[in-house]
Design a protein around this motif. Structure first.
Motif, PDB file in Angstrom:
ATOM      1  N   GLY A 175       0.837  -1.024  -0.133  1.00  0.00           N
ATOM      2  CA  GLY A 175      -0.114   0.050   0.115  1.00  0.00           C
ATOM      3  C   GLY A 175       1.035   1.335  -0.051  1.00  0.00           C
ATOM      4  N   GLN A 176       2.001   1.197   0.136  1.00  0.00           N
ATOM      5  CA  GLN A 176       2.943   2.328   0.377  1.00  0.00           C
ATOM      6  C   GLN A 176       3.477   2.635  -0.952  1.00  0.00           C
ATOM      7  OE1 GLN A 176       3.316   4.466   2.640  1.00  0.00           O
ATOM      8  NE2 GLN A 176       3.417   3.328   4.659  1.00  0.00           N
ATOM      9  N   VAL A 177       3.804   3.835  -1.160  1.00  0.00           N
ATOM     10  CA  VAL A 177       4.098   4.483  -2.572  1.00  0.00           C
ATOM     11  C   VAL A 177       5.911   4.850  -2.355  1.00  0.00           C
ATOM     12  CG1 VAL A 177       4.221   6.118  -4.401  1.00  0.00           C
ATOM     13  CG2 VAL A 177       2.183   5.187  -3.802  1.00  0.00           C
ATOM     14  N   VAL A 178       6.854   4.215  -2.931  1.00  0.00           N
ATOM     15  CA  VAL A 178       8.263   4.304  -3.070  1.00  0.00           C
ATOM     16  C   VAL A 178       8.814   4.866  -4.320  1.00  0.00           C
ATOM     17  CG1 VAL A 178       8.538   2.506  -1.058  1.00  0.00           C
ATOM     18  CG2 VAL A 178       8.632   1.780  -3.831  1.00  0.00           C
ATOM     19  N   LYS A 179       9.825   5.705  -4.082  1.00  0.00           N
ATOM     20  CA  LYS A 179      10.577   6.361  -5.071  1.00  0.00           C
ATOM     21  C   LYS A 179      11.639   5.715  -5.723  1.00  0.00           C
ATOM     22  CE  LYS A 179       7.908   9.959  -4.810  1.00  0.00           C
ATOM     23  NZ  LYS A 179       7.122  10.528  -5.971  1.00  0.00           N
ATOM     24  N   LYS A 180      12.053   6.006  -7.007  1.00  0.00           N
ATOM     25  CA  LYS A 180      13.067   5.131  -7.583  1.00  0.00           C
ATOM     26  C   LYS A 180      14.227   5.403  -6.731  1.00  0.00           C
ATOM     27  CE  LYS A 180      15.549   4.699 -11.917  1.00  0.00           C
ATOM     28  NZ  LYS A 180      15.613   5.564 -13.258  1.00  0.00           N
ATOM     29  N   GLY A 181      15.042   4.353  -6.429  1.00  0.00           N
ATOM     30  CA  GLY A 181      16.260   4.475  -5.788  1.00  0.00           C
ATOM     31  C   GLY A 181      15.976   4.405  -4.214  1.00  0.00           C
ATOM     32  N   LYS A 222      16.939  -1.712  -3.525  1.00  0.00           N
ATOM     33  CA  LYS A 222      16.298  -0.302  -3.713  1.00  0.00           C
ATOM     34  C   LYS A 222      15.497  -0.409  -4.852  1.00  0.00           C
ATOM     35  CE  LYS A 222      20.716   2.096  -2.850  1.00  0.00           C
ATOM     36  NZ  LYS A 222      21.646   2.920  -3.417  1.00  0.00           N
ATOM     37  N   ALA A 223      14.464   0.498  -4.818  1.00  0.00           N
ATOM     38  CA  ALA A 223      13.183   0.532  -5.827  1.00  0.00           C
ATOM     39  C   ALA A 223      13.736   0.799  -7.291  1.00  0.00           C
ATOM     40  CB  ALA A 223      12.148   1.671  -5.556  1.00  0.00           C
ATOM     41  N   PRO A 224      13.220  -0.101  -8.099  1.00  0.00           N
ATOM     42  CA  PRO A 224      13.597   0.250  -9.480  1.00  0.00           C
ATOM     43  C   PRO A 224      13.079   1.312 -10.302  1.00  0.00           C
ATOM     44  CG  PRO A 224      12.281  -1.704  -9.474  1.00  0.00           C
ATOM     45  CD  PRO A 224      12.448  -1.181  -7.862  1.00  0.00           C
ATOM     46  N   PHE A 225      11.823   1.799  -9.703  1.00  0.00           N
ATOM     47  CA  PHE A 225      11.190   2.825 -10.166  1.00  0.00           C
ATOM     48  C   PHE A 225      10.136   3.369  -9.375  1.00  0.00           C
ATOM     49  CE2 PHE A 225       9.627  -1.325 -12.297  1.00  0.00           C
ATOM     50  CZ  PHE A 225       8.513  -1.275 -11.605  1.00  0.00           C
ATOM     51  N   ASP A 226       9.465   4.586  -9.658  1.00  0.00           N
ATOM     52  CA  ASP A 226       8.437   4.841  -8.614  1.00  0.00           C
ATOM     53  C   ASP A 226       7.363   3.931  -8.817  1.00  0.00           C
ATOM     54  OD1 ASP A 226       9.972   7.042  -8.405  1.00  0.00           O
ATOM     55  OD2 ASP A 226       8.665   8.548  -9.497  1.00  0.00           O
ATOM     56  N   ALA A 227       6.857   3.270  -7.479  1.00  0.00           N
ATOM     57  CA  ALA A 227       6.127   2.129  -7.550  1.00  0.00           C
ATOM     58  C   ALA A 227       5.255   2.204  -6.256  1.00  0.00           C
ATOM     59  CB  ALA A 227       6.945   0.828  -7.694  1.00  0.00           C
ATOM     60  N   LEU A 228       3.973   1.356  -6.627  1.00  0.00           N
ATOM     61  CA  LEU A 228       3.174   1.036  -5.445  1.00  0.00           C
ATOM     62  C   LEU A 228       3.553  -0.333  -5.139  1.00  0.00           C
ATOM     63  CD1 LEU A 228       0.610   1.306  -3.827  1.00  0.00           C
ATOM     64  CD2 LEU A 228      -0.742   0.378  -5.980  1.00  0.00           C
ATOM     65  N   VAL A 229       3.810  -0.437  -3.592  1.00  0.00           N
ATOM     66  CA  VAL A 229       4.164  -1.888  -3.101  1.00  0.00           C
ATOM     67  C   VAL A 229       2.752  -2.709  -2.902  1.00  0.00           C
ATOM     68  CG1 VAL A 229       5.213  -3.158  -1.175  1.00  0.00           C
ATOM     69  CG2 VAL A 229       6.022  -0.999  -2.070  1.00  0.00           C
ATOM     70  N   VAL A 230       2.764  -3.727  -3.670  1.00  0.00           N
ATOM     71  CA  VAL A 230       1.493  -4.479  -3.558  1.00  0.00           C
ATOM     72  C   VAL A 230       1.455  -5.523  -2.730  1.00  0.00           C
ATOM     73  CG1 VAL A 230      -0.191  -6.152  -5.132  1.00  0.00           C
ATOM     74  CG2 VAL A 230       0.814  -4.101  -6.128  1.00  0.00           C
ATOM     75  N   SER A 231       2.914  -6.311  -2.749  1.00  0.00           N
ATOM     76  CA  SER A 231       3.029  -7.282  -1.631  1.00  0.00           C
ATOM     77  C   SER A 231       4.327  -7.065  -1.152  1.00  0.00           C
ATOM     78  CB  SER A 231       2.489  -8.769  -2.034  1.00  0.00           C
ATOM     79  OG  SER A 231       3.400  -9.010  -3.195  1.00  0.00           O
ATOM     80  N   ARG A 232       4.676  -7.364  -0.093  1.00  0.00           N
ATOM     81  CA  ARG A 232       6.368  -7.972   0.431  1.00  0.00           C
ATOM     82  C   ARG A 232       6.327  -9.181   0.910  1.00  0.00           C
ATOM     83  NH1 ARG A 232       8.242  -7.547   5.117  1.00  0.00           N
ATOM     84  NH2 ARG A 232       6.406  -6.507   6.125  1.00  0.00           N
ATOM     85  N   SER A 244       4.173  -0.051 -11.407  1.00  0.00           N
ATOM     86  CA  SER A 244       4.439   1.409 -11.605  1.00  0.00           C
ATOM     87  C   SER A 244       3.386   2.284 -11.522  1.00  0.00           C
ATOM     88  CB  SER A 244       5.004   1.463 -12.826  1.00  0.00           C
ATOM     89  OG  SER A 244       4.067   1.133 -14.003  1.00  0.00           O
ATOM     90  N   ILE A 245       3.770   3.665 -11.064  1.00  0.00           N
ATOM     91  CA  ILE A 245       2.577   4.531 -10.803  1.00  0.00           C
ATOM     92  C   ILE A 245       2.806   6.004 -11.636  1.00  0.00           C
ATOM     93  CG2 ILE A 245       2.387   3.978  -8.294  1.00  0.00           C
ATOM     94  CD1 ILE A 245       4.225   6.236  -7.496  1.00  0.00           C
ATOM     95  N   SER A 246       3.726   5.978 -12.522  1.00  0.00           N
ATOM     96  CA  SER A 246       3.877   6.899 -13.442  1.00  0.00           C
ATOM     97  C   SER A 246       2.660   6.983 -14.574  1.00  0.00           C
ATOM     98  CB  SER A 246       4.995   6.646 -14.359  1.00  0.00           C
ATOM     99  OG  SER A 246       5.003   5.647 -15.245  1.00  0.00           O
ATOM    100  N   GLU A 247       2.047   5.845 -14.939  1.00  0.00           N
ATOM    101  CA  GLU A 247       0.834   5.833 -15.699  1.00  0.00           C
ATOM    102  C   GLU A 247       0.137   4.348 -15.538  1.00  0.00           C
ATOM    103  OE1 GLU A 247       2.729   4.581 -19.877  1.00  0.00           O
ATOM    104  OE2 GLU A 247       3.091   7.037 -19.362  1.00  0.00           O
TER     105      GLU A 247
END
Length: 418
Positions: free
Chosen positions: A112-118, A208-218, A237-240
Motif C-alpha cells: 500500500g505504500q508508494v516508494v520512489k525510484k532508488g 532499492k526500488a527500481p522505479f516509482d512504484a506502489l508496493v502490492v506485496s512484500r 509502476s505509478i507513472s501511468e
C-alpha cells in the motif's frame, strides 16, 4: 239489486272521457310516424355537412394514437463506448540478485505504500560481499603486477633478438613472448571484471526500488534468508496506468483512421473520458497506442488508453479499477438524433407514412449518447414500396415508443412531440 242514478251517471261520463283520450293519442301517434317516414324539409345543407364531420371525427378518434417526432438529418460527432480494466504499465515481481540474510527493512516497505525510484527498501548482510570485493581488488593488483613483469620480459626478448644479428622474424612467437603477454593481459581484464561484479554484488545488498512504484506485496522479513532469484515484492509502476478497450469492427469504423505513428506525433491529443462503474468518478485519459492484433479471448482489436500519474488525480485511479471509456470519434453526416426508446427490441424503427399507415425499417445505429441514439438516415423512405433513394421533401414521422402489437399497414392517429 237497486242502482243509484247518480253513480250510473258518473260511470258513463268517465267511460266516455277515457275513450276520447285514447282516440286522440292514437291520432297523434299516427301523425308523428308519418312525419318521420318523410325527409325533413327543414334540414339545411350546413347541418348535413356537420353530421358528416361528426362521423369523420368519430372515425379518427377510434384510431390508435401514437406519439411521433419529426427528426432532421444533421452532422454529429460519433462517440464510441468501451470497457476495460486499469492496469499499471509495469507490473514487476521484484527478485533478489544476491544471497544473504536480511538485516534491515525500511518502515515504508509495506503493501500500500508508494516508494520512489532508488529508495532503500531492505538490506542484506554485506560481510561476504565486502570480503569478495577485497579479494577482487587483490586479484586485480596481482594481475597488473604480472602484466608489468611480462611486459618487461617481452621488451627484453625483442632487444636480444635484435642483438643476435638474425634477419627476419623469429620462427616461433614464443621467442618474443607474445602468447605470454596475451595471457597476462586476459588475466588482468578478467580480474577487473571480477572487481566490477564484486562491487555490484555489494551494491545489491542494498535493495532499492527500481522505479516509482506502489508496493502490492512484500515477501521479506527481518532475519529471513534471501536466495538469488528469490521473490522480494510485487511492485506496480505509478507513472501511468493503461486500459485496453476491445472494440468491435463497427466501433472501429466510427473512429478516425489513425495509426501509431500519427499518435506519436500528436501525443496526448486524442482524449478519452473514463468513469467508474458507479458513474460518480471521472478521469481524463488519452489514446496511447492501437493494438495491431486480435485478442485470442475476445477476437477483437483493442485501443490502449493511458492516464498519467493516476495516484495524483482528484480521485485516485487505482490499478484494477473497471472503467467505462467514452472515445471521441469522427463526424458523420445525415444522421438522426432520436430517443433510445424509438428503437424496438428487434432493432427497428417504426414510421408513419403520409397515409397514416405504420411501416418499419431497420435502424442503422451509429452510436449512443446520454439516452439518445444516432441513426444513419441515408436511404430511408416513408414507404417501403417507394424507391430506396431519400426524398428530401418527405417528412419522416418516427414513433417514439413502438409497441409489440404494431402491424405493418395499421392505420394510426399521430401526435407530434416537442
Amino acid at each position: 239489486m237497486k242502482f243509484n242514478p247518480v253513480t250510473i251517471a258518473i260511470t258513463l261520463v268517465s267511460g266516455v272521457s277515457i275513450f276520447g283520450a285514447i282516440a286522440y293519442n292514437g291520432e297523434k301517434i299516427d301523425q308523428q310516424l308519418a312525419n318521420e317516414s318523410k325527409p325533413s324539409a327543414s334540414l339545411q345543407v350546413g347541418e348535413m355537412s356537420n353530421a358528416h364531420l361528426d362521423l369523420d371525427t368519430l372515425s379518427v378518434n377510434s384510431l390508435p394514437l401514437v406519439s411521433v417526432i419529426e427528426p432532421k438529418a444533421q452532422t454529429y460527432q460519433t462517440e464510441v463506448v468501451g470497457y476495460g480494466e486499469a492496469k499499471p504499465r509495469f507490473e514487476l515481481t521484484f527478485t533478489g540478485e544476491v544471497n544473504g540474510r536480511i538485516d534491515a527493512i525500511s518502515s515504508r516497505f509495506e503493501s500500500g505504500q508508494v516508494v520512489k525510484k532508488g529508495e532503500l527498501l531492505a538490506s542484506v548482510d554485506p560481510t561476504q560481499y565486502q570480503q569478495a570485493m577485497t579479494l577482487a581488488k587483490a586479484n586485480v593488483a596481482q594481475a597488473q603486477l604480472n602484466y608489468l613483469e611480462e611486459q618487461r620480459q617481452g621488451e627484453q626478448a625483442k632487444s636480444e633478438w635484435k642483438r643476435s644479428g638474425l634477419s627476419g622474424e623469429p620462427d616461433s612467437p614464443l621467442v618474443l613472448r607474445e602468447p605470454q603477454m596475451a595471457q597476462v593481459q586476459a588475466a588482468l581484464d578478467n580480474a577487473k571484471l571480477e572487481l566490477i561484479k564484486a562491487q555490484k554484488d555489494l551494491e545489491n545488498t542494498h535493495i532499492k526500488a527500481p522505479f516509482d512504484a506502489l508496493v502490492v506485496s512484500r515477501n521479506l522479513h527481518p532475519g529471513s534468508y534471501l536466495q538469488t532469484g528469490g521473490e522480494i515484492a510485487t511492485l506496480y509502476s505509478i507513472s501511468e496506468v493503461e486500459i485496453e478497450i476491445p472494440l468491435s469492427e463497427s466501433q472501429w469504423n466510427a473512429l478516425p483512421n489513425m495509426g501509431n505513428e500519427q499518435l506519436n506525433q500528436h501525443h496526448g491529443d486524442w482524449l478519452v473520458t473514463l468513469t467508474n462503474s458507479d458513474g460518480d468518478e471521472t478521469w481524463q485519459g488519452y489514446v496511447g497506442r492501437i493494438q495491431q492484433h486480435l485478442s485470442q479471448s475476445t477476437r477483437q482489436r483493442s485501443l490502449v488508453v493511458i492516464v498519467d500519474k493516476p495516484l495524483e488525480q482528484t480521485s485516485d485511479l487505482y490499478p484494477g479499477t473497471f472503467v467505462k471509456a467514452t472515445i471521441s470519434g469522427k463526424s458523420i453526416d445525415n444522421v438522426w438524433q432520436l430517443p433510445a426508446s424509438a428503437v424496438s427490441q428487434q432493432g427497428e424503427l417504426w414510421l408513419v407514412n403520409d397515409n397514416g399507415l405504420l411501416v418499419k425499417t431497420p435502424a442503422n445505429k451509429q452510436f449512443e449518447k446520454s439516452g439518445l441514439v444516432y441513426i444513419n438516415a441515408s436511404g430511408l423512405t416513408v414507404d417501403p414500396l417507394e424507391s430506396e433513394s431519400t426524398h428530401s421533401e418527405s417528412v419522416f414521422k418516427v414513433v417514439t415508443r413502438p409497441l409489440s402489437s404494431y402491424q405493418v399497414g395499421m392505420r394510426v392517429a399521430t401526435k407530434v412531440e416537442g
